[in-house]
Design an enzyme around this catalytic site. Structure first.
Site, PDB file in Angstrom:
ATOM      1  N   CYS A 104       5.299  -4.086   1.049  1.00 40.95           N
ATOM      2  CA  CYS A 104       5.330  -4.002  -0.439  1.00 40.95           C
ATOM      3  C   CYS A 104       5.395  -5.132  -0.970  1.00 40.95           C
ATOM      4  O   CYS A 104       6.397  -5.780  -0.898  1.00 40.95           O
ATOM      5  CB  CYS A 104       5.893  -2.886  -0.702  1.00 40.95           C
ATOM      6  SG  CYS A 104       5.925  -2.485  -2.666  1.00 40.95           S
ATOM      7  N   CYS A 111       6.571  -8.464 -15.218  1.00 40.73           N
ATOM      8  CA  CYS A 111       5.410  -8.063 -15.464  1.00 40.73           C
ATOM      9  C   CYS A 111       5.327  -7.751 -17.054  1.00 40.73           C
ATOM     10  O   CYS A 111       6.180  -7.540 -17.569  1.00 40.73           O
ATOM     11  CB  CYS A 111       5.157  -6.562 -14.875  1.00 40.73           C
ATOM     12  SG  CYS A 111       3.645  -5.926 -15.190  1.00 40.73           S
ATOM     13  N   CYS A 115       4.672  -1.064 -18.799  1.00 34.54           N
ATOM     14  CA  CYS A 115       4.598   0.452 -18.494  1.00 34.54           C
ATOM     15  C   CYS A 115       6.023   1.203 -18.821  1.00 34.54           C
ATOM     16  O   CYS A 115       6.986   0.586 -18.145  1.00 34.54           O
ATOM     17  CB  CYS A 115       4.044   0.897 -17.112  1.00 34.54           C
ATOM     18  SG  CYS A 115       2.311   0.208 -16.894  1.00 34.54           S
ATOM     19  N   CYS A 342       9.442   2.846  -5.361  1.00 38.28           N
ATOM     20  CA  CYS A 342       8.404   2.454  -6.197  1.00 38.28           C
ATOM     21  C   CYS A 342       9.121   2.348  -7.734  1.00 38.28           C
ATOM     22  O   CYS A 342       9.569   3.419  -8.016  1.00 38.28           O
ATOM     23  CB  CYS A 342       7.399   3.715  -6.326  1.00 38.28           C
ATOM     24  SG  CYS A 342       6.214   3.533  -4.961  1.00 38.28           S
TER      25      CYS A 342
HETATM   26  N1  SAH Z   1       1.260  -3.265 -11.452  1.00 40.59           N
HETATM   27  C1  SAH Z   1       0.614  -2.641 -10.279  1.00 40.59           C
HETATM   28  C2  SAH Z   1       1.444  -2.643  -8.883  1.00 40.59           C
HETATM   29  C3  SAH Z   1       2.978  -2.484  -8.960  1.00 40.59           C
HETATM   30  S1  SAH Z   1       3.789  -0.934  -9.383  1.00 40.59           S
HETATM   31  C4  SAH Z   1       0.271  -1.088 -10.647  1.00 40.59           C
HETATM   32  O1  SAH Z   1       0.742  -0.976 -11.856  1.00 40.59           O
HETATM   33  O2  SAH Z   1      -0.358  -0.338 -10.096  1.00 40.59           O
HETATM   34  C5  SAH Z   1       3.139   0.044  -8.099  1.00 40.59           C
HETATM   35  C6  SAH Z   1       3.325   1.539  -8.060  1.00 40.59           C
HETATM   36  O3  SAH Z   1       4.571   2.124  -8.758  1.00 40.59           O
HETATM   37  C7  SAH Z   1       2.315   2.094  -9.627  1.00 40.59           C
HETATM   38  O4  SAH Z   1       1.729   2.921  -9.333  1.00 40.59           O
HETATM   39  C8  SAH Z   1       3.374   2.282 -10.533  1.00 40.59           C
HETATM   40  O5  SAH Z   1       2.880   2.867 -11.629  1.00 40.59           O
HETATM   41  C9  SAH Z   1       4.436   2.869  -9.958  1.00 40.59           C
HETATM   42  N2  SAH Z   1       5.741   3.079 -10.415  1.00 40.59           N
HETATM   43  C10 SAH Z   1       6.431   2.221 -11.542  1.00 40.59           C
HETATM   44  N3  SAH Z   1       7.409   2.961 -11.825  1.00 40.59           N
HETATM   45  C11 SAH Z   1       7.484   3.685 -10.993  1.00 40.59           C
HETATM   46  C12 SAH Z   1       8.920   4.541 -11.200  1.00 40.59           C
HETATM   47  N4  SAH Z   1       9.876   4.589 -12.030  1.00 40.59           N
HETATM   48  N5  SAH Z   1       8.660   5.597 -10.345  1.00 40.59           N
HETATM   49  C13 SAH Z   1       7.750   5.972  -9.490  1.00 40.59           C
HETATM   50  N6  SAH Z   1       6.526   5.036  -9.569  1.00 40.59           N
HETATM   51  C14 SAH Z   1       6.656   3.938 -10.447  1.00 40.59           C
HETATM   52 FE1  SF4 Z   2       3.562  -3.813 -14.281  1.00 39.41          FE
HETATM   53 FE2  SF4 Z   2       3.061  -1.449 -15.467  1.00 39.41          FE
HETATM   54 FE3  SF4 Z   2       2.932  -1.932 -12.746  1.00 39.41          FE
HETATM   55 FE4  SF4 Z   2       5.044  -1.764 -13.551  1.00 39.41          FE
HETATM   56  S1  SF4 Z   2       3.489  -0.164 -13.464  1.00 39.41           S
HETATM   57  S2  SF4 Z   2       4.222  -3.443 -12.496  1.00 39.41           S
HETATM   58  S3  SF4 Z   2       4.767  -2.411 -15.894  1.00 39.41           S
HETATM   59  S4  SF4 Z   2       1.570  -2.766 -14.513  1.00 39.41           S
END
Ligand code: SAH
Ligand code: SF4
Length: 380
Positions: A104, A111, A115, A342
Site C-alpha cells: 500500500c 492530503c 475526508c 486503512c
Molecule cells: N485518497 C485515496 C486513496 C487513499 S485512502 C482515496 O481516498 O481513495 C484509501 C482508502 O482508505 C480509501 O477508500 C479511504 O476512504 C479509506 N479510509 C480513509 N480513512 C479511513 C478510516 N479511518 N477507516 C477505514 N477506511 C478509511
Molecule cells: Fe485524502 Fe480523502 Fe483519500 Fe484520506 S480518504 S487520503 S482525505 S482523499
C-alpha cells in the site's frame, strides 16, 4: 543538481541516457539493475561500461527516501516510515496474504481533500511526492522484505500487487504518479500486471479520464455514501464532482480498464452511512456500473468522532447488496496494532493548509434516522 535515477520511467531514462551520449539500451540495463535487482551501487552494474559508471557516479544516484522505522504487526503486516525531508514522513504498508503480497503506497505528504473520517485528511497537506518518492517505496520495501530471505534474488520477490491507498490522493499528483505506475508495469522494472496495480481515488473526475488514456490500471473509487447530501459531507470533493458525474466517469473508465469492473470502497461508519436504506440507495446508484463493493470497517484514530459499524450491521448491509447480485467483500482489518490499517496512516506532515487551526467538523451524527439528513457539529 544531482539526478535521482528513481525519478525516470523507461522513456525518461532513455531520453536522459541519450542526453549523456549513451545508447538507448543503456537505459534498459540501468532499469534492470535498479528496479529488478534493487541495486544502487553503480560499481556492481558490471555489464555497464566503466566509463559510463564513473560518469553516473558524478551525475547522480539511486536515492530512495531513508527509512525511519520498520514495524511488524502480529498478523504479519509491516509498516515502513520513510523520511521525505523538511520534517515530513510517509508511510507504506506491506500486507501478506496466502496468495499475494500487497504493498500500500503513499502518493502525497498529507492530503488536501479533508475526508472527515480519514486520519491523513485530518492532518492537512504538505506536498506531492516525486516519482522517485513514490516508486522508491516499492524499491525500498522490496529490499527490506528480501532481507532475511535465502538468496536475495529477484525470484524471491513477495510484492505481487500494489494499491495506491496510502497517504494522499494519487490523482491530484498525476504527473508524478504516471511514471511511477509505468515502472510498476515495466517488464524491465517490476513487471506487475495492470490488473494487480490499483489506483484508489476519492473521485477526481477529469483525472480519471486522463488515467484511462495515460496508463489504465485497476480502479478503486472511494464512494462511502450513495447520496450527494451525505457524500458532500464525508468526502468534500463531491461538491465539485457529484455522484452523477462520478458514475459516468466510472463507466467511461471501464472502456479502457484492465478489469471489467470498478471496485467501490465504502467505509462503514456507525449510524452515519450504514442503514438498510443506504444499502438500497447504493444499489440504485451503482446499478448501471459493473462493480464490486468493498466494505471497510472504519478504523478509529484519536478524536475521529466516528465509530465502526457493528459486525451485525455490516453483515446486514452486505447481504442486501449480495442479494441484489453485487459481489461484496468486507475488508479484513490488518495491522491495526501498529496503526497500519486503512485510514490510519499519519506519517508526519508539516501541514501547510493550517487545517489543524480551522474549525473542523469532527462529528457527524444521524438525526431522526432518515437517510441523507445529518447534522455536522463543529468542535475546535
Ligand atoms: N485518497 C485515496 C486513496 C487513499 S485512502 C482515496 O481516498 O481513495 C484509501 C482508502 O482508505 C480509501 O477508500 C479511504 O476512504 C479509506 N479510509 C480513509 N480513512 C479511513 C478510516 N479511518 N477507516 C477505514 N477506511 C478509511
Ligand atoms: Fe485524502 Fe480523502 Fe483519500 Fe484520506 S480518504 S487520503 S482525505 S482523499
Amino acid at each position: 543538481m544531482a539526478v535521482n535515477l528513481l525519478d525516470f520511467d523507461a522513456q525518461g531514462l532513455t531520453n536522459w541516457c541519450e542526453q549523456q551520449g549513451e545508447k538507448p539500451f543503456r537505459a534498459r540495463q540501468l532499469l534492470r539493475w535498479i528496479h529488478q535487482r534493487g541495486e544502487n551501487d553503480f560499481d556492481a552494474m558490471t555489464d555497464i561500461a566503466k566509463s559510463f559508471r564513473e560518469k553516473l557516479k558524478l551525475l547522480g544516484g539511486v536515492s530512495p527516501a531513508p527509512t525511519i522505522s520498520d514495524k511488524l504487526s502480529d498478523d504479519g503486516t509491516r509498516k515502513f516510515l520513510f523520511d521525505v525531508g523538511t520534517g515530513n514522513a510517509i508511510e507504506t504498508v506491506f500486507i501478506p496474504e496466502a496468495d499475494r503480497g500487497t504493498l500500500c503506497v503513499s502518493s502525497q505528504a498529507g492530503c488536501a481533500l479533508e475526508c472527515v473520517f480519514c486520519s491523513t485528511g485530518r492532518q492537512g497537506f504538505n506536498r506531492n511526492l516525486t516519482t522517485a518518492e513514490i516508486i522508491g517505496q516499492l524499491w525500498q520495501a522490496n529490499r527490506l522484505l528480501m532481507q532475511g530471505t535465502q538468496t536475495g534474488q529477484s525470484s524471491d520477490r513477495v510484492i505481487s500487487n500494489v494499491v495506491m491507498m496510502g497517504m494522499g490522493e494519487p490523482l491530484t499528483n498525476f504527473d508524478n504518479l504516471i511514471p511511477a505506475l509505468k515502472l510498476m508495469l515495466d517488464d524491465n522494472a517490476y513487471g506487475l500486471s495492470r490488473r494487480r496495480v490499483t489506483v484508489s481515488t476519492s473521485g477526481i473526475v477529469p483525472a480519471m479520464d486522463k488515467l484511462a488514456a495515460a496508463c489504465p490500471v485497476a480502479l478503486a473509487v472511494s464512494l462511502h455514501a450513495p447520496t450527494d447530501t451525505l457524500r458532500d459531507r464525508l468526502v468534500p470533493i463531491n461538491r465539485k464532482y457529484p455522484l452523477a458525474q462520478l458514475m459516468a466517469a466510472c463507466q467511461r473508465y471501464l472502456e479502457h480498464a484492465p478489469r471489467d469492473f470498478v471496485t467501490f470502497e465504502y467505509v462503514m461508519l456507525d449510524g452515519v452511512n450504514d442503514s438498510d436504506e443506504y444499502a438500497h440507495r447504493l444499489l440504485d446508484l451503482v446499478q448501471d456500473v459493473p462493480c464490486k463493493l468493498n466494505l471497510i470497517p472504519f478504523n478509529p484514530f484519536p478524536n475521529s468522532g466516528f465509530k465502526r459499524s457493528s459486525r451485525e450491521r455490516i453483515r446486514c448491509f452486505s447481504e442486501i447488496l449480495q442479494h441484489a447480485g453485487i459481489v461484496t467483500t468486507t475488508r479484513k482489518t490488518r495491522g491495526d496494532d501498529i496503526d497500519a490499517a486503512c485510514g490510519q496512516l499519519a506519517g508526519q506532515v508539516r501541514d501547510k493548509t493550517k487545517r489543524q487551526l480551522r474549525n473542523i467538523p469532527v462529528a457527524i451524527e444521524r438525526t431522526a434516522g432518515k437517510a441523507g439528513e445529518i447534522r455536522v457539529e463543529a468542535h475546535s
